[in-house]
Design an enzyme around this catalytic site. Structure first.
Site, mmCIF file in Angstrom:
data_model
loop_
_atom_site.group_PDB
_atom_site.id
_atom_site.type_symbol
_atom_site.label_atom_id
_atom_site.label_comp_id
_atom_site.label_asym_id
_atom_site.label_seq_id
_atom_site.Cartn_x
_atom_site.Cartn_y
_atom_site.Cartn_z
ATOM 1 N N ASN A 8 -29.531 -19.770 9.579
ATOM 2 C CA ASN A 8 -28.715 -20.314 10.609
ATOM 3 C C ASN A 8 -29.655 -21.468 11.064
ATOM 4 O OD1 ASN A 8 -27.360 -21.274 12.896
ATOM 5 N ND2 ASN A 8 -27.083 -19.437 13.588
ATOM 6 N N ARG A 87 -25.256 -20.755 7.446
ATOM 7 C CA ARG A 87 -24.239 -21.361 8.446
ATOM 8 C C ARG A 87 -24.239 -23.038 8.407
ATOM 9 N NH1 ARG A 87 -24.609 -20.918 15.030
ATOM 10 N NH2 ARG A 87 -22.925 -22.041 15.351
ATOM 11 N N HIS A 177 -18.706 -22.713 16.693
ATOM 12 C CA HIS A 177 -18.754 -21.551 17.491
ATOM 13 C C HIS A 177 -17.804 -20.587 16.539
ATOM 14 C CE1 HIS A 177 -21.066 -22.391 21.274
ATOM 15 N NE2 HIS A 177 -21.894 -22.219 20.419
ATOM 16 N N LEU A 204 -20.654 -18.427 26.052
ATOM 17 C CA LEU A 204 -21.623 -19.068 27.046
ATOM 18 C C LEU A 204 -23.000 -18.920 26.776
ATOM 19 C CD1 LEU A 204 -19.795 -18.367 30.339
ATOM 20 C CD2 LEU A 204 -19.349 -20.149 28.858
ATOM 21 N N ARG A 236 -26.231 -30.419 26.859
ATOM 22 C CA ARG A 236 -24.936 -31.377 26.330
ATOM 23 C C ARG A 236 -24.080 -31.759 27.532
ATOM 24 N NH1 ARG A 236 -23.450 -27.989 20.915
ATOM 25 N NH2 ARG A 236 -25.437 -26.881 21.197
ATOM 26 N N ARG A 280 -31.515 -19.061 33.405
ATOM 27 C CA ARG A 280 -32.441 -18.165 34.127
ATOM 28 C C ARG A 280 -33.324 -18.994 35.221
ATOM 29 N NH1 ARG A 280 -33.959 -14.961 28.752
ATOM 30 N NH2 ARG A 280 -33.589 -17.223 28.107
ATOM 31 N N GLY A 326 -25.558 -15.630 25.342
ATOM 32 C CA GLY A 326 -26.667 -15.531 26.372
ATOM 33 C C GLY A 326 -26.188 -15.292 27.945
ATOM 34 N N GLY A 328 -23.015 -15.516 29.066
ATOM 35 C CA GLY A 328 -21.762 -14.732 29.120
ATOM 36 C C GLY A 328 -22.082 -13.147 29.166
ATOM 37 N N GLU A 329 -23.063 -12.905 28.650
ATOM 38 C CA GLU A 329 -23.445 -11.389 28.336
ATOM 39 C C GLU A 329 -24.242 -10.737 29.525
ATOM 40 O OE1 GLU A 329 -25.287 -10.621 24.434
ATOM 41 O OE2 GLU A 329 -23.524 -11.895 23.567
ATOM 42 N N GLU A 378 -23.203 -13.286 15.456
ATOM 43 C CA GLU A 378 -22.700 -14.313 14.490
ATOM 44 C C GLU A 378 -23.358 -13.946 13.079
ATOM 45 O OE1 GLU A 378 -23.913 -17.249 17.514
ATOM 46 O OE2 GLU A 378 -22.536 -18.526 16.498
#
Ligand code: ADP
Length: 399
Positions: A8, A87, A177, A204, A236, A280, A326, A328-329, A378
Protein backbone atom coordinates in the site's frame (compact mmCIF):
# COMPACT_ATOMS: atom_id res chain seq x y z
CA UNK A 1 5.19 -21.80 3.83
CA UNK A 2 3.34 -19.98 1.02
CA UNK A 3 2.82 -16.28 1.69
CA UNK A 4 0.78 -13.29 0.52
CA UNK A 5 2.37 -9.83 0.45
CA UNK A 6 0.18 -6.72 0.50
CA UNK A 7 1.56 -3.37 -0.68
CA UNK A 8 0.00 0.00 0.00
CA UNK A 9 2.08 2.91 -1.31
CA UNK A 10 1.07 6.49 -0.54
CA UNK A 11 2.51 9.87 -1.38
CA UNK A 12 5.08 9.69 1.42
CA UNK A 13 4.63 6.27 2.96
CA UNK A 14 4.59 2.60 2.03
CA UNK A 15 2.79 0.05 4.19
CA UNK A 16 3.20 -3.67 3.71
CA UNK A 17 1.76 -6.72 5.42
CA UNK A 18 2.59 -10.36 5.19
CA UNK A 19 -0.05 -13.09 5.48
CA UNK A 20 -0.02 -16.86 5.32
CA UNK A 21 -2.04 -18.57 2.59
CA UNK A 22 -4.97 -18.95 5.02
CA UNK A 23 -4.87 -15.21 5.79
CA UNK A 24 -3.17 -15.29 9.18
CA UNK A 25 -1.19 -12.08 9.67
CA UNK A 26 2.58 -12.61 10.01
CA UNK A 27 3.72 -9.03 10.35
CA UNK A 28 3.31 -5.38 9.42
CA UNK A 29 5.85 -3.04 7.90
CA UNK A 30 5.99 0.68 7.32
CA UNK A 31 8.35 2.96 5.45
CA UNK A 32 7.49 6.57 6.08
CA UNK A 33 8.82 10.03 5.27
CA UNK A 34 9.84 8.85 1.79
CA UNK A 35 11.49 11.75 -0.02
CA UNK A 36 11.56 13.72 3.24
CA UNK A 37 14.61 13.77 5.55
CA UNK A 38 14.87 10.72 7.83
CA UNK A 39 13.05 7.96 5.98
CA UNK A 40 12.15 5.29 8.55
CA UNK A 41 11.75 1.57 8.02
CA UNK A 42 10.01 -0.56 10.59
CA UNK A 43 8.65 -4.07 10.65
CA UNK A 44 6.96 -5.85 13.53
CA UNK A 45 6.05 -9.50 13.43
CA UNK A 46 3.15 -11.01 15.38
CA UNK A 47 5.50 -11.94 18.25
CA UNK A 48 6.28 -8.28 18.74
CA UNK A 49 9.83 -8.46 17.32
CA UNK A 50 10.64 -5.07 15.89
CA UNK A 51 13.16 -4.21 13.17
CA UNK A 52 13.98 -0.54 12.59
CA UNK A 53 16.24 1.31 10.18
CA UNK A 54 16.70 4.91 9.03
CA UNK A 55 18.01 5.92 5.61
CA UNK A 56 17.25 8.85 3.32
CA UNK A 57 15.87 8.09 -0.15
CA UNK A 58 13.01 8.97 -2.47
CA UNK A 59 10.33 7.10 -4.46
CA UNK A 60 12.67 6.44 -7.41
CA UNK A 61 14.49 3.76 -5.43
CA UNK A 62 11.63 2.66 -3.15
CA UNK A 63 11.07 -0.74 -4.81
CA UNK A 64 14.78 -1.58 -4.58
CA UNK A 65 15.03 -0.45 -0.93
CA UNK A 66 11.87 -2.32 0.03
CA UNK A 67 13.08 -5.53 -1.60
CA UNK A 68 16.45 -5.37 0.16
CA UNK A 69 14.88 -4.44 3.53
CA UNK A 70 12.62 -7.51 3.30
CA UNK A 71 15.41 -9.85 2.15
CA UNK A 72 18.29 -8.60 4.32
CA UNK A 73 16.23 -8.74 7.50
CA UNK A 74 14.88 -12.22 6.68
CA UNK A 75 11.33 -10.89 6.81
CA UNK A 76 10.49 -13.29 4.03
CA UNK A 77 11.98 -15.11 1.08
CA UNK A 78 10.36 -13.86 -2.14
CA UNK A 79 10.38 -17.47 -3.38
CA UNK A 80 7.71 -18.21 -0.73
CA UNK A 81 5.44 -15.37 -1.88
CA UNK A 82 2.86 -16.68 -4.37
CA UNK A 83 0.47 -13.73 -4.35
CA UNK A 84 0.89 -9.96 -4.08
CA UNK A 85 -1.90 -7.41 -3.81
CA UNK A 86 -1.09 -3.84 -4.85
CA UNK A 87 -3.32 -0.98 -3.74
CA UNK A 88 -4.04 1.33 -6.69
CA UNK A 89 -5.79 4.59 -5.90
CA UNK A 90 -7.45 5.20 -9.27
CA UNK A 91 -9.27 2.67 -11.45
CA UNK A 92 -11.04 5.42 -13.38
CA UNK A 93 -13.47 4.33 -16.09
CA UNK A 94 -10.96 1.69 -17.27
CA UNK A 95 -11.08 -0.65 -14.28
CA UNK A 96 -14.54 -1.31 -12.89
CA UNK A 97 -13.31 -4.44 -11.15
CA UNK A 98 -10.21 -5.55 -9.30
CA UNK A 99 -7.95 -7.62 -11.51
CA UNK A 100 -5.03 -10.01 -11.72
CA UNK A 101 -2.28 -8.29 -13.70
CA UNK A 102 -1.50 -10.51 -16.68
CA UNK A 103 0.69 -8.28 -18.84
CA UNK A 104 2.62 -5.04 -19.18
CA UNK A 105 -0.24 -3.51 -21.16
CA UNK A 106 -2.46 -3.56 -18.05
CA UNK A 107 0.23 -1.72 -16.11
CA UNK A 108 0.44 0.87 -18.90
CA UNK A 109 -3.32 1.43 -18.59
CA UNK A 110 -2.90 1.96 -14.84
CA UNK A 111 -0.09 4.45 -15.54
CA UNK A 112 -2.33 6.25 -18.05
CA UNK A 113 -4.68 7.13 -15.16
CA UNK A 114 -1.92 9.00 -13.29
CA UNK A 115 -3.21 12.48 -14.20
CA UNK A 116 -6.36 11.67 -12.19
CA UNK A 117 -4.32 10.84 -9.06
CA UNK A 118 -0.88 12.38 -9.55
CA UNK A 119 0.22 12.04 -5.94
CA UNK A 120 -0.38 8.31 -5.64
CA UNK A 121 -0.90 6.58 -8.99
CA UNK A 122 2.64 6.93 -10.41
CA UNK A 123 4.10 5.36 -7.24
CA UNK A 124 1.43 2.64 -7.10
CA UNK A 125 2.13 1.77 -10.72
CA UNK A 126 5.91 1.90 -10.55
CA UNK A 127 6.05 -0.54 -7.63
CA UNK A 128 3.59 -2.84 -9.35
CA UNK A 129 5.71 -2.72 -12.50
CA UNK A 130 8.94 -3.37 -10.63
CA UNK A 131 7.62 -6.37 -8.69
CA UNK A 132 5.68 -7.72 -11.71
CA UNK A 133 8.80 -7.61 -13.87
CA UNK A 134 11.18 -8.96 -11.27
CA UNK A 135 9.03 -11.72 -9.73
CA UNK A 136 7.07 -13.49 -12.39
CA UNK A 137 6.51 -16.56 -10.22
CA UNK A 138 4.18 -14.33 -8.14
CA UNK A 139 0.56 -13.60 -9.14
CA UNK A 140 -0.04 -9.85 -8.87
CA UNK A 141 -3.46 -8.38 -8.09
CA UNK A 142 -4.37 -4.73 -8.57
CA UNK A 143 -6.93 -3.63 -5.98
CA UNK A 144 -8.44 -0.26 -6.84
CA UNK A 145 -9.70 2.23 -4.24
CA UNK A 146 -12.47 3.20 -6.64
CA UNK A 147 -13.91 -0.22 -7.56
CA UNK A 148 -16.27 -0.34 -4.59
CA UNK A 149 -17.90 2.91 -5.72
CA UNK A 150 -18.70 1.92 -9.31
CA UNK A 151 -22.29 1.23 -8.15
CA UNK A 152 -22.92 4.93 -7.40
CA UNK A 153 -25.80 6.23 -9.55
CA UNK A 154 -25.06 8.92 -12.12
CA UNK A 155 -26.99 11.64 -10.28
CA UNK A 156 -24.39 11.16 -7.52
CA UNK A 157 -21.25 10.61 -9.57
CA UNK A 158 -21.74 13.49 -12.01
CA UNK A 159 -20.66 17.00 -11.10
CA UNK A 160 -22.96 19.80 -12.21
CA UNK A 161 -20.62 21.03 -14.94
CA UNK A 162 -21.23 20.48 -18.67
CA UNK A 163 -21.90 16.79 -19.34
CA UNK A 164 -19.27 16.83 -22.07
CA UNK A 165 -16.57 17.04 -19.39
CA UNK A 166 -17.60 13.59 -18.25
CA UNK A 167 -17.91 12.22 -21.76
CA UNK A 168 -14.68 13.71 -23.08
CA UNK A 169 -12.48 13.81 -19.98
CA UNK A 170 -14.10 11.25 -17.62
CA UNK A 171 -14.45 13.89 -14.91
CA UNK A 172 -16.75 12.39 -12.26
CA UNK A 173 -16.86 11.33 -8.63
CA UNK A 174 -14.74 8.19 -8.33
CA UNK A 175 -14.48 8.17 -4.53
CA UNK A 176 -11.82 6.35 -2.55
CA UNK A 177 -11.15 4.27 0.60
CA UNK A 178 -13.04 1.50 -1.21
CA UNK A 179 -11.19 -1.38 0.47
CA UNK A 180 -11.95 0.01 3.93
CA UNK A 181 -15.65 0.68 3.23
CA UNK A 182 -15.97 -2.79 1.73
CA UNK A 183 -14.28 -4.45 4.72
CA UNK A 184 -16.76 -2.72 7.06
CA UNK A 185 -19.61 -3.81 4.78
CA UNK A 186 -18.57 -7.47 5.20
CA UNK A 187 -18.47 -6.97 8.97
CA UNK A 188 -21.91 -5.34 8.98
CA UNK A 189 -23.43 -8.23 7.02
CA UNK A 190 -22.23 -10.57 9.75
CA UNK A 191 -23.38 -8.27 12.57
CA UNK A 192 -26.86 -7.65 11.16
CA UNK A 193 -27.10 -11.26 9.99
CA UNK A 194 -28.20 -10.60 6.40
CA UNK A 195 -26.81 -10.05 2.91
CA UNK A 196 -28.51 -6.70 2.19
CA UNK A 197 -27.58 -3.98 4.64
CA UNK A 198 -28.00 -0.20 4.55
CA UNK A 199 -25.71 1.96 6.66
CA UNK A 200 -23.37 4.95 6.69
CA UNK A 201 -19.66 4.34 7.19
CA UNK A 202 -17.32 7.07 8.41
CA UNK A 203 -13.65 6.35 7.74
CA UNK A 204 -11.92 9.01 9.85
CA UNK A 205 -8.14 8.81 9.62
CA UNK A 206 -5.63 11.27 8.15
CA UNK A 207 -7.72 10.88 5.04
CA UNK A 208 -11.44 10.88 5.81
CA UNK A 209 -14.52 9.87 3.88
CA UNK A 210 -18.20 9.06 4.43
CA UNK A 211 -19.89 6.36 2.38
CA UNK A 212 -23.60 5.65 2.10
CA UNK A 213 -24.07 1.94 1.54
CA UNK A 214 -27.59 0.98 0.44
CA UNK A 215 -28.53 -2.68 0.06
CA UNK A 216 -24.83 -3.55 0.36
CA UNK A 217 -23.77 -1.26 -2.50
CA UNK A 218 -22.01 2.09 -2.40
CA UNK A 219 -24.63 4.73 -3.23
CA UNK A 220 -22.72 7.88 -2.38
CA UNK A 221 -19.21 8.82 -1.24
CA UNK A 222 -17.90 12.12 0.02
CA UNK A 223 -14.60 11.95 -1.87
CA UNK A 224 -14.76 13.23 -5.44
CA UNK A 225 -12.66 13.06 -8.58
CA UNK A 226 -9.72 12.49 -6.25
CA UNK A 227 -9.38 11.88 -2.50
CA UNK A 228 -9.23 15.67 -1.99
CA UNK A 229 -12.99 16.22 -1.88
CA UNK A 230 -15.55 15.72 0.88
CA UNK A 231 -14.81 15.97 4.59
CA UNK A 232 -12.18 18.16 6.21
CA UNK A 233 -9.10 15.94 6.65
CA UNK A 234 -5.67 15.99 8.31
CA UNK A 235 -4.08 18.20 5.66
CA UNK A 236 -6.66 18.13 2.82
CA UNK A 237 -9.28 20.84 2.46
CA UNK A 238 -12.27 18.69 1.50
CA UNK A 239 -15.20 20.45 -0.21
CA UNK A 240 -15.08 24.19 -0.78
CA UNK A 241 -16.52 26.77 -3.11
CA UNK A 242 -14.58 26.38 -6.42
CA UNK A 243 -14.38 30.15 -6.76
CA UNK A 244 -11.73 30.18 -4.00
CA UNK A 245 -9.38 28.69 -6.64
CA UNK A 246 -10.15 31.34 -9.28
CA UNK A 247 -9.84 34.12 -6.74
CA UNK A 248 -6.40 32.87 -5.67
CA UNK A 249 -5.28 32.44 -9.27
CA UNK A 250 -6.77 35.53 -10.86
CA UNK A 251 -6.53 38.08 -8.07
CA UNK A 252 -3.68 36.83 -5.88
CA UNK A 253 -1.34 35.30 -8.48
CA UNK A 254 -1.11 31.83 -7.02
CA UNK A 255 -0.16 29.17 -9.57
CA UNK A 256 -2.34 26.04 -9.99
CA UNK A 257 0.54 24.01 -8.54
CA UNK A 258 0.75 26.23 -5.43
CA UNK A 259 -2.98 25.95 -4.87
CA UNK A 260 -2.93 22.18 -5.32
CA UNK A 261 -0.12 21.91 -2.79
CA UNK A 262 -1.95 24.15 -0.29
CA UNK A 263 -5.26 22.29 -0.62
CA UNK A 264 -3.66 18.85 -0.35
CA UNK A 265 -0.84 19.37 2.15
CA UNK A 266 -1.49 22.54 4.12
CA UNK A 267 -5.24 22.65 4.68
CA UNK A 268 -7.71 20.65 6.77
CA UNK A 269 -6.97 20.32 10.49
CA UNK A 270 -3.40 21.55 9.89
CA UNK A 271 -4.63 24.62 8.01
CA UNK A 272 -6.74 25.77 10.95
CA UNK A 273 -4.70 24.57 13.96
CA UNK A 274 -1.44 25.53 12.17
CA UNK A 275 0.73 23.37 14.43
CA UNK A 276 -0.20 19.80 13.52
CA UNK A 277 -2.59 17.73 11.42
CA UNK A 278 -2.78 15.01 14.07
CA UNK A 279 -5.99 14.79 16.08
CA UNK A 280 -4.06 13.73 19.20
CA UNK A 281 -2.08 17.00 19.05
CA UNK A 282 -5.30 18.92 18.53
CA UNK A 283 -6.71 17.29 21.67
CA UNK A 284 -3.59 18.39 23.56
CA UNK A 285 -4.09 21.90 22.20
CA UNK A 286 -7.72 21.88 23.34
CA UNK A 287 -6.68 20.78 26.84
CA UNK A 288 -4.50 23.92 26.93
CA UNK A 289 -7.43 26.01 25.73
CA UNK A 290 -5.82 26.72 22.35
CA UNK A 291 -8.48 28.58 20.34
CA UNK A 292 -7.27 27.35 16.94
CA UNK A 293 -7.33 23.72 18.13
CA UNK A 294 -10.89 24.19 19.42
CA UNK A 295 -11.96 25.75 16.09
CA UNK A 296 -10.29 23.01 13.99
CA UNK A 297 -12.15 20.29 15.88
CA UNK A 298 -15.44 22.21 15.75
CA UNK A 299 -15.14 22.51 11.95
CA UNK A 300 -14.21 18.83 11.60
CA UNK A 301 -17.25 17.78 13.64
CA UNK A 302 -19.69 20.12 11.85
CA UNK A 303 -18.74 18.82 8.41
CA UNK A 304 -19.30 15.25 9.53
CA UNK A 305 -22.74 16.23 10.88
CA UNK A 306 -23.59 17.84 7.54
CA UNK A 307 -22.71 14.72 5.55
CA UNK A 308 -24.59 12.51 7.98
CA UNK A 309 -27.71 14.64 7.60
CA UNK A 310 -27.44 14.49 3.82
CA UNK A 311 -26.95 10.73 3.62
CA UNK A 312 -29.60 9.95 6.26
CA UNK A 313 -32.08 11.63 3.97
CA UNK A 314 -30.92 9.85 0.83
CA UNK A 315 -32.22 6.40 1.60
CA UNK A 316 -35.26 4.93 3.26
CA UNK A 317 -33.81 3.23 6.28
CA UNK A 318 -30.31 3.63 7.59
CA UNK A 319 -29.82 0.66 9.93
CA UNK A 320 -26.53 1.77 11.45
CA UNK A 321 -23.79 4.39 11.45
CA UNK A 322 -20.24 3.07 11.76
CA UNK A 323 -17.02 4.84 12.79
CA UNK A 324 -13.63 3.50 11.76
CA UNK A 325 -9.90 4.33 11.18
CA UNK A 326 -7.52 6.20 13.52
CA UNK A 327 -9.88 8.93 14.74
CA UNK A 328 -13.11 6.94 14.32
CA UNK A 329 -11.79 3.99 16.32
CA UNK A 330 -10.13 5.91 19.15
CA UNK A 331 -11.75 9.27 19.71
CA UNK A 332 -14.98 8.43 21.54
CA UNK A 333 -15.49 12.05 22.62
CA UNK A 334 -15.56 13.10 18.97
CA UNK A 335 -18.44 10.70 18.29
CA UNK A 336 -20.25 12.17 21.31
CA UNK A 337 -19.66 15.68 19.94
CA UNK A 338 -21.12 14.65 16.58
CA UNK A 339 -24.35 13.39 18.14
CA UNK A 340 -24.63 16.21 20.62
CA UNK A 341 -27.39 18.50 19.26
CA UNK A 342 -28.00 16.12 16.36
CA UNK A 343 -31.53 17.22 15.60
CA UNK A 344 -32.45 14.75 12.85
CA UNK A 345 -32.49 11.50 14.84
CA UNK A 346 -32.47 10.56 18.49
CA UNK A 347 -29.04 9.03 18.98
CA UNK A 348 -28.21 7.91 22.51
CA UNK A 349 -24.67 6.73 23.14
CA UNK A 350 -23.26 4.66 25.99
CA UNK A 351 -21.41 6.88 28.48
CA UNK A 352 -18.03 5.33 27.79
CA UNK A 353 -16.36 2.30 26.25
CA UNK A 354 -13.68 0.67 28.38
CA UNK A 355 -11.70 -1.24 25.76
CA UNK A 356 -12.28 -0.94 22.03
CA UNK A 357 -12.76 -4.38 20.49
CA UNK A 358 -12.89 -5.28 16.80
CA UNK A 359 -16.64 -4.57 16.83
CA UNK A 360 -18.34 -2.31 19.40
CA UNK A 361 -21.99 -1.35 19.66
CA UNK A 362 -21.77 2.07 21.28
CA UNK A 363 -25.41 3.19 21.18
CA UNK A 364 -27.99 2.41 23.85
CA UNK A 365 -31.16 0.36 23.22
CA UNK A 366 -33.34 3.50 22.97
CA UNK A 367 -31.24 5.06 20.17
CA UNK A 368 -33.14 5.42 16.87
CA UNK A 369 -30.11 4.18 14.92
CA UNK A 370 -27.45 1.73 16.07
CA UNK A 371 -23.98 3.28 16.23
CA UNK A 372 -20.86 1.12 16.01
CA UNK A 373 -17.11 1.48 16.19
CA UNK A 374 -15.56 -1.21 13.99
CA UNK A 375 -11.82 -1.55 13.43
CA UNK A 376 -11.00 -1.46 9.75
CA UNK A 377 -8.51 -3.79 8.09
CA UNK A 378 -7.80 -2.71 4.53
CA UNK A 379 -4.85 -5.05 4.06
CA UNK A 380 -6.80 -8.14 5.15
CA UNK A 381 -9.56 -7.18 2.74
CA UNK A 382 -7.00 -6.78 -0.07
CA UNK A 383 -5.60 -10.23 0.72
CA UNK A 384 -9.11 -11.72 0.61
CA UNK A 385 -9.92 -10.04 -2.71
CA UNK A 386 -6.62 -11.17 -4.27
CA UNK A 387 -7.17 -14.74 -3.08
CA UNK A 388 -10.67 -14.78 -4.55
CA UNK A 389 -9.45 -13.43 -7.88
CA UNK A 390 -6.87 -16.20 -8.04
CA UNK A 391 -9.42 -18.86 -7.03
CA UNK A 392 -11.84 -17.69 -9.74
CA UNK A 393 -9.05 -17.79 -12.32
CA UNK A 394 -8.14 -21.34 -11.33
CA UNK A 395 -11.81 -22.43 -11.53
CA UNK A 396 -12.08 -20.87 -15.02
CA UNK A 397 -8.94 -22.70 -16.17
CA UNK A 398 -10.31 -26.03 -14.86
CA UNK A 399 -13.59 -25.46 -16.72
P1 ADP B 1 -4.10 7.05 7.81
O1 ADP B 1 -5.17 7.74 6.99
O2 ADP B 1 -2.75 7.67 7.66
O3 ADP B 1 -4.11 5.53 7.72
P2 ADP B 1 -5.04 6.60 10.55
O4 ADP B 1 -6.25 5.81 10.21
O5 ADP B 1 -3.89 5.91 11.20
O6 ADP B 1 -4.52 7.43 9.30
O7 ADP B 1 -5.51 7.82 11.48
C1 ADP B 1 -4.63 8.80 11.91
C2 ADP B 1 -5.40 9.81 12.76
O8 ADP B 1 -5.97 9.11 13.88
C3 ADP B 1 -4.54 10.91 13.30
O9 ADP B 1 -5.22 12.17 13.21
C4 ADP B 1 -4.40 10.52 14.76
O10 ADP B 1 -4.23 11.62 15.59
C5 ADP B 1 -5.76 9.91 15.02
N1 ADP B 1 -5.75 9.12 16.27
C6 ADP B 1 -5.08 8.00 16.54
N2 ADP B 1 -5.29 7.62 17.84
C7 ADP B 1 -6.11 8.56 18.38
C8 ADP B 1 -6.69 8.78 19.66
N3 ADP B 1 -6.47 7.94 20.67
N4 ADP B 1 -7.50 9.85 19.85
C9 ADP B 1 -7.71 10.72 18.82
N5 ADP B 1 -7.20 10.58 17.60
C10 ADP B 1 -6.41 9.53 17.37
Amino acid sequence: MKKILILNVGSSSCKFQLFTEDLTLLGKGLIDKIGIKGTNFSYENINGNLIKKEENFDHQVLAEKLKSFISENNICDFNDVYLMAHRIVMGGELFKENILVEDKNTINKIISLSPLAPLHQPYNASLLEEFFTKYNHITHAAIFDTTFHTTIPEENYLFSIPLDFYKKHQIRRYGAHGTSHQYILEQMKKILGKENVTFINLHLGNGASVCLIENSKSKNISMGLTPLGGLMMGTRSGDLDPSVIFYLMNQKNYSPKDIENIFIKKSGLLGIYEESSDMRDILKGISQNNKKAILARKMFVQRIKNYLAMYLNETKKVEAIVFTAGIGENDYDLIKEIFNNFFLKKIILKDKIEVIQKVNLISKEESEIKIYIIKTNEELNMARIAKNLLKNKEIKIEE
